[in-house]
Design an enzyme around this catalytic site. Structure first.
Site, PDB file in Angstrom:
ATOM      1  N   HIS A  71       0.731  -1.255  -0.121  1.00 20.64           N
ATOM      2  CA  HIS A  71       0.008  -0.106   0.080  1.00 20.64           C
ATOM      3  C   HIS A  71       0.897   1.229   0.005  1.00 20.64           C
ATOM      4  O   HIS A  71       1.280   1.583   0.984  1.00 20.64           O
ATOM      5  CB  HIS A  71      -0.707  -0.041   1.375  1.00 20.64           C
ATOM      6  CG  HIS A  71      -2.225   0.949   1.121  1.00 20.64           C
ATOM      7  ND1 HIS A  71      -2.055   2.357   1.766  1.00 20.64           N
ATOM      8  CD2 HIS A  71      -3.228   1.080   0.800  1.00 20.64           C
ATOM      9  CE1 HIS A  71      -3.124   2.768   1.735  1.00 20.64           C
ATOM     10  NE2 HIS A  71      -3.901   2.079   0.768  1.00 20.64           N
ATOM     11  N   VAL A  77       2.585   3.941   2.232  1.00 17.17           N
ATOM     12  CA  VAL A  77       1.891   4.778   3.199  1.00 17.17           C
ATOM     13  C   VAL A  77       0.881   3.769   4.020  1.00 17.17           C
ATOM     14  O   VAL A  77       0.354   2.756   3.512  1.00 17.17           O
ATOM     15  CB  VAL A  77       0.958   5.742   2.494  1.00 17.17           C
ATOM     16  CG1 VAL A  77      -0.115   5.092   1.586  1.00 17.17           C
ATOM     17  CG2 VAL A  77       0.425   6.693   3.479  1.00 17.17           C
ATOM     18  N   GLY A  80      -5.118   4.460   6.082  1.00 17.45           N
ATOM     19  CA  GLY A  80      -5.940   5.240   7.322  1.00 17.45           C
ATOM     20  C   GLY A  80      -6.984   4.489   7.864  1.00 17.45           C
ATOM     21  O   GLY A  80      -7.009   4.530   9.145  1.00 17.45           O
ATOM     22  N   CYS A  81      -7.426   3.385   7.339  1.00 20.21           N
ATOM     23  CA  CYS A  81      -8.361   2.510   8.238  1.00 20.21           C
ATOM     24  C   CYS A  81      -7.386   1.585   9.403  1.00 20.21           C
ATOM     25  O   CYS A  81      -8.253   1.288  10.286  1.00 20.21           O
ATOM     26  CB  CYS A  81      -8.883   1.428   7.377  1.00 20.21           C
ATOM     27  SG  CYS A  81      -7.960   0.382   6.594  1.00 20.21           S
ATOM     28  N   ASP A  85      -8.553   1.711  13.151  1.00 21.76           N
ATOM     29  CA  ASP A  85      -8.790   0.370  13.902  1.00 21.76           C
ATOM     30  C   ASP A  85      -8.010   0.423  15.059  1.00 21.76           C
ATOM     31  O   ASP A  85      -8.448  -0.005  16.179  1.00 21.76           O
ATOM     32  CB  ASP A  85      -8.308  -0.865  13.060  1.00 21.76           C
ATOM     33  CG  ASP A  85      -8.838  -2.185  13.418  1.00 21.76           C
ATOM     34  OD1 ASP A  85      -7.895  -2.915  13.877  1.00 21.76           O
ATOM     35  OD2 ASP A  85     -10.087  -2.288  13.093  1.00 21.76           O
TER      36      ASP A  85
END
Length: 172
Positions: A71, A77, A80-81, A85
């Site tokens: 990713h 990077v 964002g999830c 989490d």
């Protein structure tokens, strides 16, 4: 239930991941590599921005973390999830820490804003969670706001995240 402490090491968190901290059927953290926390430096059911409690935790960023390789290829990077989490994981841990019963489940989030990227050059994430509402009765729910700092710079701002605990036959 385990002794209630104000800080937890990675070894402590792994005990929670294996279901040994709060007992069978109660909140537990995911195992690595989905565990997005290396230590809880402070946890309290008092204080914080809203007077309902606060959690401070850290996650060490290493260039070889599993998500950087996929990713994105050539432009690594942290998704964002995964930061979100980590915040949900901490909120669920808090509910177990205060004695809540049931399995933790993310219920929702009001808003998430990204203001900086977490790249392999970052050394440490700091989670700051301020509890807004805690219900610990038959229904167990936590509502909180928070930020994630990447090497001291705010990278994520999260409002109204919610985690609930569900027992057998009861939805979260």
């Amino acid at each position: 239930m385990a002794e209630q402490k104000s800080a937890y090491s990675l070894e402590d968190l792994l005990e929670c991941s294996h279901g040994r901290m709060f007992g069978p059927g109660n909140p537990q953290l995911p195992l690595p590599p989905m565990l997005m926390i290396d230590r809880i430096t402070h946890i309290s059911d008092e204080g914080g921005e809203h007077g309902k409690g606060q959690i401070l935790a850290e996650f060490d960023i290493k260039p070889d973390l599993w998500f950087f390789g996929c990713h994105f290829e050539g432009d690594p990077v942290m998704p964002g999830c995964l930061g979100l989490d980590g915040m949900w994981q901490l909120l669920g841990f808090f509910l177990g820490w205060i004695g809540g019963k049931g399995k933790g489940r993310a219920v929702g989030v009001g808003e998430v804003k990204f203001s900086a990227m977490v790249t392999p050059a970052i050394k440490k994430l700091e989670y700051v969670i301020n509890l807004k509402r805690v219900v610990n009765r038959r229904l167990v729910v936590g509502v909180a706001d928070g930020v994630i700092k990447a090497d001291g710079e705010i990278a994520f701002t999260i409002s109204d995240m919610k985690v609930g605990l569900a027992t057998e036959g009861q939805p979260a």
